[in-house]
Design an enzyme around this catalytic site. Structure first.
Site, PDB file in Angstrom:
ATOM      1  N   ASN A 198      -7.054  12.616 -10.832  1.00  0.00           N
ATOM      2  CA  ASN A 198      -7.813  13.048 -12.019  1.00  0.00           C
ATOM      3  C   ASN A 198      -7.611  14.557 -12.153  1.00  0.00           C
ATOM      4  O   ASN A 198      -7.070  15.196 -11.245  1.00  0.00           O
ATOM      5  CB  ASN A 198      -9.295  12.655 -11.920  1.00  0.00           C
ATOM      6  N   GLY A 200      -5.854   1.183 -13.024  1.00  0.00           N
ATOM      7  CA  GLY A 200      -7.052   0.808 -12.291  1.00  0.00           C
ATOM      8  C   GLY A 200      -8.277   1.316 -13.022  1.00  0.00           C
ATOM      9  O   GLY A 200      -8.619   0.825 -14.108  1.00  0.00           O
ATOM     10  N   TYR A 244      -8.734   3.766 -14.863  1.00  0.00           N
ATOM     11  CA  TYR A 244      -8.485   4.265 -16.215  1.00  0.00           C
ATOM     12  C   TYR A 244      -8.143   3.160 -17.224  1.00  0.00           C
ATOM     13  O   TYR A 244      -7.933   3.448 -18.408  1.00  0.00           O
ATOM     14  CB  TYR A 244      -7.404   5.354 -16.199  1.00  0.00           C
ATOM     15  N   ASP A 268       0.874  -1.168   0.000  1.00  0.00           N
ATOM     16  CA  ASP A 268       0.000   0.000   0.000  1.00  0.00           C
ATOM     17  C   ASP A 268       0.914   1.221   0.000  1.00  0.00           C
ATOM     18  O   ASP A 268       1.684   1.435   0.949  1.00  0.00           O
ATOM     19  CB  ASP A 268      -0.861  -0.063   1.271  1.00  0.00           C
ATOM     20  N   ILE A 269       0.834   2.029  -1.031  1.00  0.00           N
ATOM     21  CA  ILE A 269       1.768   3.152  -1.203  1.00  0.00           C
ATOM     22  C   ILE A 269       1.651   4.185  -0.081  1.00  0.00           C
ATOM     23  O   ILE A 269       2.601   4.902   0.200  1.00  0.00           O
ATOM     24  CB  ILE A 269       1.591   3.788  -2.613  1.00  0.00           C
ATOM     25  N   VAL A 292      -6.197   4.584  -5.582  1.00  0.00           N
ATOM     26  CA  VAL A 292      -5.047   5.057  -4.811  1.00  0.00           C
ATOM     27  C   VAL A 292      -5.208   6.538  -4.437  1.00  0.00           C
ATOM     28  O   VAL A 292      -4.784   6.968  -3.353  1.00  0.00           O
ATOM     29  CB  VAL A 292      -3.732   4.768  -5.587  1.00  0.00           C
ATOM     30  N   ASP A 293      -5.870   7.310  -5.278  1.00  0.00           N
ATOM     31  CA  ASP A 293      -6.145   8.733  -5.016  1.00  0.00           C
ATOM     32  C   ASP A 293      -6.959   8.871  -3.723  1.00  0.00           C
ATOM     33  O   ASP A 293      -6.612   9.668  -2.836  1.00  0.00           O
ATOM     34  CB  ASP A 293      -6.933   9.276  -6.226  1.00  0.00           C
TER      35      ASP A 293
HETATM   36  N1  AR6 Z   1      -1.159   1.525  -3.089  1.00  0.00           N
HETATM   37  C1  AR6 Z   1      -0.623   1.228  -4.302  1.00  0.00           C
HETATM   38  N2  AR6 Z   1      -1.365   1.009  -5.396  1.00  0.00           N
HETATM   39  C2  AR6 Z   1      -2.707   1.126  -5.276  1.00  0.00           C
HETATM   40  C3  AR6 Z   1      -3.347   1.438  -4.048  1.00  0.00           C
HETATM   41  C4  AR6 Z   1      -2.507   1.654  -2.923  1.00  0.00           C
HETATM   42  N3  AR6 Z   1      -3.000   1.962  -1.737  1.00  0.00           N
HETATM   43  N4  AR6 Z   1      -4.693   1.453  -4.259  1.00  0.00           N
HETATM   44  C5  AR6 Z   1      -4.889   1.159  -5.548  1.00  0.00           C
HETATM   45  N5  AR6 Z   1      -3.708   0.945  -6.162  1.00  0.00           N
HETATM   46  P1  AR6 Z   1      -6.430   3.784  -9.774  1.00  0.00           P
HETATM   47  P2  AR6 Z   1      -6.081   5.205 -12.324  1.00  0.00           P
HETATM   48  C6  AR6 Z   1      -3.407   0.610  -7.568  1.00  0.00           C
HETATM   49  O1  AR6 Z   1      -7.805   3.366 -10.142  1.00  0.00           O
HETATM   50  O2  AR6 Z   1      -6.303   3.957 -13.073  1.00  0.00           O
HETATM   51  C7  AR6 Z   1      -9.335   7.655  -9.152  1.00  0.00           C
HETATM   52  O3  AR6 Z   1     -10.688   7.693  -8.827  1.00  0.00           O
HETATM   53  C8  AR6 Z   1      -4.487  -0.087  -8.372  1.00  0.00           C
HETATM   54  O4  AR6 Z   1      -4.460  -1.500  -8.121  1.00  0.00           O
HETATM   55  O5  AR6 Z   1      -6.189   4.249  -8.379  1.00  0.00           O
HETATM   56  O6  AR6 Z   1      -4.935   6.092 -12.712  1.00  0.00           O
HETATM   57  C9  AR6 Z   1      -8.781   9.014  -9.561  1.00  0.00           C
HETATM   58  O7  AR6 Z   1      -9.415  10.078  -8.876  1.00  0.00           O
HETATM   59  C10 AR6 Z   1      -4.059   0.220  -9.787  1.00  0.00           C
HETATM   60  O8  AR6 Z   1      -3.100  -0.723 -10.260  1.00  0.00           O
HETATM   61  O9  AR6 Z   1      -5.885   4.971 -10.728  1.00  0.00           O
HETATM   62  C11 AR6 Z   1      -9.066   9.051 -11.026  1.00  0.00           C
HETATM   63  O10 AR6 Z   1     -10.383   9.477 -11.293  1.00  0.00           O
HETATM   64  C12 AR6 Z   1      -3.333   1.576  -9.667  1.00  0.00           C
HETATM   65  O11 AR6 Z   1      -3.196   1.811  -8.249  1.00  0.00           O
HETATM   66  C13 AR6 Z   1      -8.907   7.617 -11.459  1.00  0.00           C
HETATM   67  O12 AR6 Z   1      -9.174   6.831 -10.299  1.00  0.00           O
HETATM   68  C14 AR6 Z   1      -4.075   2.728 -10.289  1.00  0.00           C
HETATM   69  O13 AR6 Z   1      -5.463   2.570 -10.089  1.00  0.00           O
HETATM   70  C15 AR6 Z   1      -7.486   7.333 -11.884  1.00  0.00           C
HETATM   71  O14 AR6 Z   1      -7.417   6.026 -12.387  1.00  0.00           O
END
Ligand code: AR6
Length: 189
Positions: free
Chosen positions: A35, A130, A132, A21-22, A44-45
């Site tokens: 976003n 994720g 996106y 978990d980052i 993750v956001d």
């Molecule tokens: N630590 C590390 N990686 C993580 C964590 C964490 N705690 N949680 C999720 N991931 P995403 P995107 C991974 O959807 O695709 C948001 O709503 C997850 O498994 O977080 O860039 C924003 O506000 C995946 O591999 O980001 C935007 O609207 C990676 O993080 C949108 O999602 C990215 O998944 C951005 O989408």
């Protein structure tokens, strides 16, 4: 020159790939897959904003819009870091042919901001992989290639930590990193 080259750590040794978990990883800067509103969201956001606390949202609100492929830097508040670097990845399928270039820009611009701010260690999630929808096998090539290119010409950041949240993502990164190691060994033989 030869001595200098030997003393510098191999750029591959400046990269760490781990699961986790980052929000729990200590680093000078943590990159957020945001976003364009910078106002938080899911994935993750959401976790970064939750762990950082409301000060992060206030600072993001003051910055305003961030276009896809660009990055912005803020404080990290309650996170175990000094900075958060927010970058907006492409939406796979929507940003079309521009997606690889935009994803590479996310890494490039985030690394440039890190270097400008004296960041020695920076952690990255798998941007766009994720919500996106970017396929991780394609995305990890862009992440690693762009990072290696950047590290090849910059001393900062000293270390880049890719923090993967799922075994599938972790294995994709490890596999491509392994290919890069083999290439490197062949080059130096
Ligand atoms: N630590 C590390 N990686 C993580 C964590 C964490 N705690 N949680 C999720 N991931 P995403 P995107 C991974 O959807 O695709 C948001 O709503 C997850 O498994 O977080 O860039 C924003 O506000 C995946 O591999 O980001 C935007 O609207 C990676 O993080 C949108 O999602 C990215 O998944 C951005 O989408």
């Amino acid at each position: 020159m030869e001595r200098e080259r030997r003393m510098k750590p191999d750029i591959l040794d400046r990269i760490v790939i781990r699961m986790g978990d980052i929000t729990q990883v200590e680093a000078d800067a943590v990159v957020n897959a945001a976003n364009s509103t910078l106002l938080g969201g899911g994935g993750v956001d959401g976790m970064i904003h939750w762990a950082a606390g409301s000060g992060l949202l206030e600072e993001c609100r003051a910055i305003g819009w961030c276009p896809t492929g660009e990055a912005r830097i803020t404080g990290a508040y309650n996170l175990p870091a000094r900075h958060v670097i927010h970058t907006v990845g492409p939406v796979y399928g929507v940003d079309g042919e521009d997606s690889p270039r935009l994803l590479a820009s996310c890494y490039e611009n985030s690394l440039a901001l890190a270097a400008e701010n004296g960041v020695r260690t920076v952690s990255f999630p798998a941007i766009s992989c994720g919500a996106y929808g970017y396929p991780v096998r394609e995305a990890c090539r862009i992440a690693l290639d762009t990072t290696l290119r950047f590290l090849g010409s910059h001393d900062l950041p000293e270390k880049v930590i890719f923090v993967l949240y799922s075994l599938r993502d972790y294995e994709a990164y490890r596999e491509y990193y392994g290919e890069k190691r083999v290439e490197r060994e062949e080059e130096t033989e």
